[in-house]
Design a protein around this motif. Structure first.
Motif, mmCIF file in Angstrom:
data_model
loop_
_atom_site.group_PDB
_atom_site.id
_atom_site.type_symbol
_atom_site.label_atom_id
_atom_site.label_comp_id
_atom_site.label_asym_id
_atom_site.label_seq_id
_atom_site.Cartn_x
_atom_site.Cartn_y
_atom_site.Cartn_z
ATOM 1 N N ASP A 79 25.915 29.794 -4.032
ATOM 2 C CA ASP A 79 24.824 28.918 -4.461
ATOM 3 C C ASP A 79 23.696 29.714 -5.104
ATOM 4 O O ASP A 79 23.417 30.860 -4.734
ATOM 5 C CB ASP A 79 24.257 28.139 -3.273
ATOM 6 C CG ASP A 79 25.141 26.970 -2.859
ATOM 7 O OD1 ASP A 79 25.938 26.513 -3.709
ATOM 8 O OD2 ASP A 79 25.021 26.516 -1.712
ATOM 9 N N VAL A 81 19.497 29.231 -6.666
ATOM 10 C CA VAL A 81 18.268 28.439 -6.662
ATOM 11 C C VAL A 81 17.647 28.572 -8.044
ATOM 12 O O VAL A 81 17.462 29.691 -8.547
ATOM 13 C CB VAL A 81 17.283 28.929 -5.587
ATOM 14 C CG1 VAL A 81 15.962 28.170 -5.682
ATOM 15 C CG2 VAL A 81 17.889 28.771 -4.197
ATOM 16 N N LEU A 90 15.232 23.989 -7.069
ATOM 17 C CA LEU A 90 16.362 23.184 -6.625
ATOM 18 C C LEU A 90 17.585 24.075 -6.473
ATOM 19 O O LEU A 90 17.826 24.968 -7.294
ATOM 20 C CB LEU A 90 16.666 22.057 -7.618
ATOM 21 C CG LEU A 90 15.663 20.899 -7.687
ATOM 22 C CD1 LEU A 90 16.013 19.963 -8.836
ATOM 23 C CD2 LEU A 90 15.632 20.141 -6.373
ATOM 24 N N SER A 91 18.359 23.803 -5.450
ATOM 25 C CA SER A 91 19.588 24.546 -5.213
ATOM 26 C C SER A 91 20.730 23.949 -6.023
ATOM 27 O O SER A 91 20.735 22.748 -6.344
ATOM 28 C CB SER A 91 19.932 24.509 -3.721
ATOM 29 O OG SER A 91 21.257 24.984 -3.493
ATOM 30 N N SER A 92 21.706 24.785 -6.313
ATOM 31 C CA SER A 92 22.909 24.295 -6.999
ATOM 32 C C SER A 92 23.654 23.270 -6.147
ATOM 33 O O SER A 92 24.448 22.481 -6.680
ATOM 34 C CB SER A 92 23.833 25.465 -7.336
ATOM 35 O OG SER A 92 24.091 26.250 -6.179
ATOM 36 N N SER A 93 23.413 23.258 -4.846
ATOM 37 C CA SER A 93 24.065 22.293 -3.961
ATOM 38 C C SER A 93 23.348 20.951 -3.922
ATOM 39 O O SER A 93 23.837 20.002 -3.309
ATOM 40 C CB SER A 93 24.144 22.855 -2.537
ATOM 41 O OG SER A 93 22.849 23.112 -2.025
ATOM 42 N N ASP A 94 22.202 20.861 -4.586
ATOM 43 C CA ASP A 94 21.404 19.632 -4.611
ATOM 44 C C ASP A 94 21.808 18.813 -5.843
ATOM 45 O O ASP A 94 21.705 19.292 -6.987
ATOM 46 C CB ASP A 94 19.924 19.989 -4.669
ATOM 47 C CG ASP A 94 19.005 18.790 -4.486
ATOM 48 O OD1 ASP A 94 19.423 17.663 -4.827
ATOM 49 O OD2 ASP A 94 17.867 18.984 -4.018
ATOM 50 N N ASP A 95 22.248 17.588 -5.626
ATOM 51 C CA ASP A 95 22.684 16.747 -6.753
ATOM 52 C C ASP A 95 21.575 16.513 -7.771
ATOM 53 O O ASP A 95 21.856 16.222 -8.938
ATOM 54 C CB ASP A 95 23.194 15.395 -6.233
ATOM 55 C CG ASP A 95 24.517 15.523 -5.485
ATOM 56 O OD1 ASP A 95 25.206 16.541 -5.683
ATOM 57 O OD2 ASP A 95 24.842 14.600 -4.698
ATOM 58 N N ALA A 96 20.323 16.647 -7.342
ATOM 59 C CA ALA A 96 19.203 16.395 -8.254
ATOM 60 C C ALA A 96 19.062 17.479 -9.321
ATOM 61 O O ALA A 96 18.330 17.296 -10.308
ATOM 62 C CB ALA A 96 17.900 16.279 -7.451
ATOM 63 N N VAL A 97 19.747 18.609 -9.152
ATOM 64 C CA VAL A 97 19.574 19.701 -10.095
ATOM 65 C C VAL A 97 20.050 19.323 -11.493
ATOM 66 O O VAL A 97 19.474 19.755 -12.497
ATOM 67 C CB VAL A 97 20.305 20.966 -9.596
ATOM 68 C CG1 VAL A 97 21.828 20.834 -9.730
ATOM 69 C CG2 VAL A 97 19.809 22.205 -10.335
ATOM 70 N N LYS A 100 17.363 17.339 -13.253
ATOM 71 C CA LYS A 100 16.243 18.210 -13.616
ATOM 72 C C LYS A 100 16.598 19.063 -14.830
ATOM 73 O O LYS A 100 15.758 19.274 -15.720
ATOM 74 C CB LYS A 100 15.892 19.093 -12.420
ATOM 75 C CG LYS A 100 14.567 19.824 -12.546
ATOM 76 C CD LYS A 100 13.391 18.879 -12.432
ATOM 77 C CE LYS A 100 12.072 19.637 -12.416
ATOM 78 N NZ LYS A 100 10.898 18.730 -12.380
#
Length: 328
Positions: A79, A81, A90-97, A100
């Motif tokens: 992962d 950031v 945002l982390s690569s594991s966060d769907d919101a990335v 963004k």
């Protein structure tokens, strides 16, 4: 012959985003461990995005969320950031990335991890890339005006040219071409003198290894190393070709403004090349402060390389001249 030491080491977790400066790296056949294991996919065009076409990407930076495991690579991507221009992370594991990144680029984008080496789906040229390949697009990418010559592509190996006929990035890597990019402080100072007198910020040129040379005998020393071998810490690198420069060094980054004078200065002072692309002969670790040694190419090898380049240069000049005329 010892020529200097390692001044800085860099890796870029996400292609075309800002990278992270580190104290040590492991260098293997695919280059610096952790370098460009992620990329941003332009969904509309079905291409791996580049700061050449989407310069806003350079305004975000990426770092790894944890220390890298030694087996990080294709299909085993840790992962990251991402820090955005507004300061949010945002982390690569966060769907919101992905939303963004799309907001940053102004089009639909998706963060993609480097797939296993046998999976070439993200490397193959898309229909959009094949349909839009032209001399005009090359001129835009390299900042070359209509009355100017395109970069000298005779320095490319035949195998690389064959690869580019099928792939946008080498299978198993998200680099543009070579596993390792080396640059010297001397070259940054030489081109900087053409712009405003100060050495250019290394971030504009995105090397993996920045060298401080002890007694350079040329303002652009890397140009003299082609065909030779650099020992950097425990790694041995084959210096294969100069690094042809596109418009990316002139783009804005955090703390750096757009400066189109850089593209012009590199073209006029260094024939559009700065630094060297290297392939890895011997894997090993490198640290800031490590001594760097150069073993120059033997004279017969240099002569053969020059002869091959002259032949390729003649052939390519005829082809690009014709394509340029018919493409207008």
């Amino acid at each position: 012959m010892m020529i200097g030491e390692v001044a800085e080491l860099w890796r870029y977790p996400v292609k075309s985003l800002g990278g992270e400066r580190v104290d040590s790296v492991d260098i293997g056949q695919r280059g610096v461990l952790g370098d460009r294991l992620w990329a941003v996919r332009d969904l509309e065009r079905d291409v791996t995005a580049s700061a050449r076409r989407i310069p806003a990407l350079l305004n975000a930076t990426a770092r790894y969320a944890a220390p890298l495991p030694p087996d990080a690579g294709p299909g085993k991507v840790p992962d990251v950031v991402i820090t955005f221009p507004d300061g949010s992370e945002l982390s690569s594991s966060d769907d919101a990335v992905n939303a963004k990144l799309s907001e940053l680029a102004g089009r639909d984008m998706r963060l993609t991890a480097l797939p296993p080496a046998e999976d070439t789906s993200l490397h193959r040229l898309s229909k959009h890339e094949r349909d839009n390949a032209s001399i005009a697009s090359l001129r835009t990418d390299f900042g070359v005006g209509d009355g100017e010559r395109l970069p000298d592509v005779s320095m490319f190996r035949i195998a690389d040219l064959a690869m580019f006929a099928r792939f946008s990035t080498p299978p198993g890597m998200f680099v543009d071409l070579a596993p390792v990019h080396v640059l010297s402080v001397t070259s940054l100072s030489t081109v900087g003198a053409e712009v405003d007198g100060d050495p250019l910020d290394v971030r504009r040129f995105r090397p993996n290894v920045l060298l401080a040379l002890r007694d350079p005998d040329d303002g652009l020393p890397e140009a003299q190393w082609i065909g030779g071998h650099l020992t950097v810490g425990g790694a041995v690198l084959e210096v294969t070709m100069p690094t042809i420069r596109c418009v990316v060094p002139s783009r804005a980054q955090p703390g750096l403004e757009v400066d189109r004078r850089i593209t012009k200065a590199v073209a006029e002072r260094a024939q559009r090349c700065l630094g060297s692309y290297c392939w890895v002969d011997t894997a090993g670790a490198a640290r800031v402060g490590d001594a760097v040694e150069l073993r120059a190419a033997a004279a017969p090898k240099r002569a053969l390389t020059d002869a091959v380049r002259r032949a390729k240069r003649f052939t390519f000049s005829l082809a690009t001249s014709a394509a340029d005329r018919f493409g207008r």
